[in-house]
Design a protein around this motif. Structure first.
Motif, short mmCIF file in Angstrom:
data_model
loop_
_atom_site.label_atom_id
_atom_site.label_comp_id
_atom_site.label_asym_id
_atom_site.label_seq_id
_atom_site.Cartn_x
_atom_site.Cartn_y
_atom_site.Cartn_z
N THR A 56 0.84 -1.19 0.00
CA THR A 56 0.00 0.00 0.00
C THR A 56 0.88 1.24 0.00
O THR A 56 0.64 2.19 -0.75
CB THR A 56 -0.94 0.03 1.22
N LEU A 57 1.91 1.23 0.83
CA LEU A 57 2.91 2.31 0.84
C LEU A 57 4.11 1.95 -0.03
O LEU A 57 4.63 2.80 -0.74
CB LEU A 57 3.39 2.59 2.26
N TRP A 58 4.53 0.70 0.06
CA TRP A 58 5.71 0.25 -0.70
C TRP A 58 5.51 -1.19 -1.18
O TRP A 58 4.69 -1.94 -0.66
CB TRP A 58 6.98 0.35 0.14
N VAL A 59 6.30 -1.56 -2.18
CA VAL A 59 6.24 -2.90 -2.78
C VAL A 59 6.79 -3.93 -1.79
O VAL A 59 7.82 -3.72 -1.17
CB VAL A 59 7.07 -2.94 -4.09
N ASN A 60 6.08 -5.05 -1.65
CA ASN A 60 6.50 -6.09 -0.72
C ASN A 60 6.28 -7.50 -1.27
O ASN A 60 7.19 -8.30 -1.32
CB ASN A 60 5.73 -5.94 0.59
N GLU A 61 5.06 -7.79 -1.70
CA GLU A 61 4.71 -9.16 -2.08
C GLU A 61 5.56 -9.67 -3.23
O GLU A 61 5.83 -10.89 -3.31
CB GLU A 61 3.23 -9.23 -2.45
N THR A 62 5.99 -8.80 -4.10
CA THR A 62 6.83 -9.19 -5.24
C THR A 62 8.07 -9.94 -4.79
O THR A 62 8.49 -10.92 -5.43
CB THR A 62 7.24 -7.94 -6.05
N PHE A 63 8.67 -9.50 -3.68
CA PHE A 63 9.90 -10.14 -3.18
C PHE A 63 9.62 -11.55 -2.67
O PHE A 63 10.44 -12.46 -2.82
CB PHE A 63 10.52 -9.30 -2.07
N PHE A 64 8.44 -11.76 -2.06
CA PHE A 64 8.07 -13.08 -1.57
C PHE A 64 7.84 -14.05 -2.73
O PHE A 64 8.24 -15.21 -2.67
CB PHE A 64 6.82 -12.99 -0.69
N ARG A 65 7.16 -13.57 -3.77
CA ARG A 65 6.90 -14.45 -4.92
C ARG A 65 8.21 -14.86 -5.58
O ARG A 65 8.38 -16.01 -6.00
CB ARG A 65 5.99 -13.74 -5.93
N LYS A 66 9.14 -13.91 -5.69
CA LYS A 66 10.44 -14.22 -6.29
C LYS A 66 11.19 -15.25 -5.44
O LYS A 66 11.79 -16.19 -5.97
CB LYS A 66 11.27 -12.94 -6.42
N ALA A 67 11.14 -15.08 -4.12
CA ALA A 67 11.81 -16.01 -3.21
C ALA A 67 11.21 -17.41 -3.31
O ALA A 67 11.93 -18.42 -3.26
CB ALA A 67 11.73 -15.49 -1.78
N GLU A 68 9.89 -17.49 -3.45
CA GLU A 68 9.23 -18.78 -3.58
C GLU A 68 9.68 -19.49 -4.86
O GLU A 68 9.92 -20.70 -4.86
CB GLU A 68 7.71 -18.59 -3.60
N GLU A 69 9.78 -18.74 -5.95
CA GLU A 69 10.22 -19.31 -7.22
C GLU A 69 11.64 -19.85 -7.11
O GLU A 69 11.93 -20.96 -7.58
CB GLU A 69 10.14 -18.26 -8.33
N GLU A 70 12.51 -19.06 -6.48
CA GLU A 70 13.91 -19.48 -6.33
C GLU A 70 14.01 -20.70 -5.40
O GLU A 70 14.84 -21.59 -5.62
CB GLU A 70 14.74 -18.32 -5.79
N PHE A 71 13.16 -20.73 -4.38
CA PHE A 71 13.12 -21.87 -3.45
C PHE A 71 12.76 -23.15 -4.20
O PHE A 71 13.44 -24.18 -4.04
CB PHE A 71 12.09 -21.59 -2.35
N CYS A 72 11.73 -23.09 -5.01
CA CYS A 72 11.28 -24.27 -5.75
C CYS A 72 12.34 -24.74 -6.75
O CYS A 72 12.51 -25.95 -6.97
CB CYS A 72 9.97 -23.97 -6.47
N GLU A 73 13.06 -23.80 -7.33
CA GLU A 73 14.13 -24.15 -8.26
C GLU A 73 15.27 -24.86 -7.54
O GLU A 73 15.86 -25.81 -8.06
CB GLU A 73 14.66 -22.89 -8.95
N LEU A 74 15.57 -24.41 -6.30
CA LEU A 74 16.63 -25.03 -5.51
C LEU A 74 16.27 -26.47 -5.11
O LEU A 74 17.16 -27.31 -4.95
CB LEU A 74 16.90 -24.20 -4.25
N LEU A 75 14.97 -26.73 -4.95
CA LEU A 75 14.52 -28.05 -4.48
C LEU A 75 13.97 -28.93 -5.60
O LEU A 75 13.42 -30.00 -5.32
CB LEU A 75 13.44 -27.86 -3.41
#
Length: 230
Positions: free
Chosen positions: A16-35
């Protein structure tokens, strides 16, 4: 909708004030790639979400709880065979998220600057206290706010306490946020006003399917739209 009695406008922080959820989605993608050698991406992502939901009542919201869930999910996905190197990568991913630069939502600075001349502004958000305080300071928006409220969750009880603390009545309070579940529904349920400004990415846990029809509710495309009616 009559907004003439509004005295306090509260703004959610993340997305609402700043971008946040984008970083979580990126981290989830990288997590799945690692596993991926242990489990297909879609299945790993589903298991991670299940772990997050199980941990939510224990850890709460934020990057640090998310990092712990990454490690726990990795242990389950790998059947305990994950390497120390992988653990280290997940820890570093959490630290990287905590150090991401602040990207303000378009028009939010102008919106806060204008509204602060007429209303008392409050930042009301959930999550990790240290992380949210750090982001607020880095954002440069701190001086716009009369009061900062960082809570473990956003429920009707939390909003009622906030309204009481601000020494106003419910119909003098307006909440602005991107989450229908956290920023709108509980606020409407206590008799206050709620404005919804959707963000392009929403966490599954915050999604609401029902259509909201309420005299104290409005939805806007962007923050600066608020200036047309306030």
């Amino acid at each position: 909708m009559s907004l003439s009695k509004i005295k306090v406008i509260a703004f959610d922080a993340d997305d609402t004030l700043w971008v946040n959820e984008t970083f979580f989605r990126k981290a989830e993608e990288e997590f799945c790639e690692l596993l991926v050698e242990y489990m297909p991406v879609e299945k790993a992502n589903k298991l991670l979400f299940e772990v997050e939901m199980q941990n939510l009542p224990i850890y709460g919201y934020g990057i640090k709880p998310f990092t712990l869930s990454l490690i726990e999910a990795a242990i389950k996905i790998s059947n305990g065979n994950m390497t120390i190197d992988l653990v280290q990568k997940l820890i570093e991913k959490g630290k990287q998220m905590l150090e991401e630069p602040i990207e303000l939502i378009d028009g939010i600075d102008k919106t806060l600057h204008t509204l602060s001349k007429k209303y008392r502004l409050v930042m009301a958000t959930k999550g990790d206290l240290l992380d949210q305080e750090r982001k607020l300071i880095k954002s440069g928006l701190e001086n716009y706010f009369h009061h900062i409220e960082i809570v473990s969750d956003k429920t009707e009880m939390h909003y009622q306490k906030l309204v009481k603390h601000l020494d106003i009545s419910e119909n003098e309070f307006l909440m602005v946020g991107n989450s229908l579940k956290s920023d709108v529904l509980p606020v409407l349920n206590i008799g206050a006003h709620a404005f919804h400004i959707p963000f392009h990415t929403t966490w599954v846990h915050e999604m609401v399917d029902e259509k909201i029809e309420h005299p104290n509710f409005k939805s806007f495309a962007k923050a600066t739209d608020l200036l047309e009616i306030l």
